[in-house]
Scaffold this motif. Structure first.
Motif, PDB file in Angstrom:
ATOM      1  N   VAL A  51     132.804  12.433  67.513  1.00  0.00           N
ATOM      2  CA  VAL A  51     133.094  13.678  68.227  1.00  0.00           C
ATOM      3  C   VAL A  51     133.264  14.817  67.229  1.00  0.00           C
ATOM      4  O   VAL A  51     132.725  15.919  67.430  1.00  0.00           O
ATOM      5  CB  VAL A  51     134.357  13.511  69.109  1.00  0.00           C
ATOM      6  CG1 VAL A  51     134.827  14.844  69.657  1.00  0.00           C
ATOM      7  CG2 VAL A  51     134.081  12.528  70.234  1.00  0.00           C
ATOM      8  N   THR A  52     133.981  14.571  66.148  1.00  0.00           N
ATOM      9  CA  THR A  52     134.189  15.602  65.126  1.00  0.00           C
ATOM     10  C   THR A  52     132.874  16.030  64.504  1.00  0.00           C
ATOM     11  O   THR A  52     132.616  17.235  64.324  1.00  0.00           O
ATOM     12  CB  THR A  52     135.150  15.078  64.036  1.00  0.00           C
ATOM     13  OG1 THR A  52     136.375  14.704  64.646  1.00  0.00           O
ATOM     14  CG2 THR A  52     135.398  16.125  62.971  1.00  0.00           C
ATOM     15  N   LEU A  53     132.026  15.057  64.175  1.00  0.00           N
ATOM     16  CA  LEU A  53     130.729  15.390  63.572  1.00  0.00           C
ATOM     17  C   LEU A  53     129.849  16.152  64.560  1.00  0.00           C
ATOM     18  O   LEU A  53     129.130  17.081  64.171  1.00  0.00           O
ATOM     19  CB  LEU A  53     130.017  14.114  63.107  1.00  0.00           C
ATOM     20  CG  LEU A  53     130.625  13.435  61.880  1.00  0.00           C
ATOM     21  CD1 LEU A  53     129.982  12.070  61.658  1.00  0.00           C
ATOM     22  CD2 LEU A  53     130.473  14.302  60.647  1.00  0.00           C
ATOM     23  N   ALA A  54     129.892  15.774  65.817  1.00  0.00           N
ATOM     24  CA  ALA A  54     129.079  16.479  66.819  1.00  0.00           C
ATOM     25  C   ALA A  54     129.556  17.910  66.999  1.00  0.00           C
ATOM     26  O   ALA A  54     128.748  18.829  67.147  1.00  0.00           O
ATOM     27  CB  ALA A  54     129.132  15.730  68.151  1.00  0.00           C
ATOM     28  N   ARG A  55     130.881  18.111  66.981  1.00  0.00           N
ATOM     29  CA  ARG A  55     131.431  19.463  67.139  1.00  0.00           C
ATOM     30  C   ARG A  55     131.158  20.318  65.914  1.00  0.00           C
ATOM     31  O   ARG A  55     131.040  21.531  66.023  1.00  0.00           O
ATOM     32  CB  ARG A  55     132.926  19.405  67.405  1.00  0.00           C
ATOM     33  CG  ARG A  55     133.249  18.993  68.811  1.00  0.00           C
ATOM     34  CD  ARG A  55     134.711  19.149  69.079  1.00  0.00           C
ATOM     35  NE  ARG A  55     135.007  18.744  70.438  1.00  0.00           N
ATOM     36  CZ  ARG A  55     136.192  18.474  70.887  1.00  0.00           C
ATOM     37  NH1 ARG A  55     137.238  18.561  70.072  1.00  0.00           N
ATOM     38  NH2 ARG A  55     136.379  18.117  72.135  1.00  0.00           N
ATOM     39  N   ALA A  56     131.124  19.659  64.744  1.00  0.00           N
ATOM     40  CA  ALA A  56     130.884  20.414  63.517  1.00  0.00           C
ATOM     41  C   ALA A  56     129.484  21.014  63.526  1.00  0.00           C
ATOM     42  O   ALA A  56     129.218  21.979  62.824  1.00  0.00           O
ATOM     43  CB  ALA A  56     131.077  19.518  62.297  1.00  0.00           C
TER      44      ALA A  56
END
Length: 173
Positions: A51-56
């Motif tokens: 999720v963090t990588l996708a949001r980044a």
């Protein structure tokens, strides 16, 4: 040549072995659950990382693809670990049951109306089913893990998580 002691008649040694076998059983339960918790937590963390990588954002799919590969590998190691832990658990149940049988703890108590009224430690239905444990031991030790058991459900969960990792990897490629 030294004469082997007859453990069947040595109650004190058998009682000590029974205590050790019950401790070993408990150890295997705790170890198996600890390992399962580790892998459940690991996959929760990997999901958070996704999720963090996708949001980044960014146009580079490599970090998500790498996370998917790491996740799939972790699923594979988790399945092997949980399966091996369950094998050790079963062996400890067999050993405990064998010693209890030698001590006479498996005999139903006459004053009760059920065969389940024994002094043996049989906390689960699987442990209470002593005939296959003692008389068809190899088949009992090597039988498939049932899908309805806790360990079976953990394995199904890990397989589903692995499918998500592979699907995510294919989608990123």
């Amino acid at each position: 040549m030294a004469q082997q002691p007859d453990l069947a008649t040595d109650q004190a040694k058998l009682l000590e072995l029974c205590k050790i076998a019950v401790d070993e059983y408990r150890f295997n339960v705790r170890l198996g659950w600890g390992r399962a918790r580790f892998f459940l937590g690991l996959h929760t963390d990997l999901g958070g990382a996704a999720v963090t990588l996708a949001r980044a954002g960014g146009n580079d799919p490599a970090p998500l693809a790498l996370r998917s590969v790491v996740g799939a590998a972790a699923v594979w190691v988790g399945l092997l670990t949980i399966t091996k832990g369950h094998e050790c658990y079963r062996r400890s149940v067999f050993k405990k049951t064998l010693i209890e049988d030698r001590l006479g703890l498996m005999q139903p108590l006459a004053e009760y109306d059920t065969d389940a009224a024994t002094l043996a430690v049989g906390t689960t239905q699987t442990q209470a089913d002593t005939k296959p444990i003692l008389h068809d031991t190899d088949a009992w030790l090597h039988r498939r893990i049932r899908c309805r058991s806790v360990v079976g459900k953990l394995r199904i969960f890990l397989v589903l998580v692995g499918m998500l990792h592979v699907t995510n990897f294919v989608w990123q490629a």
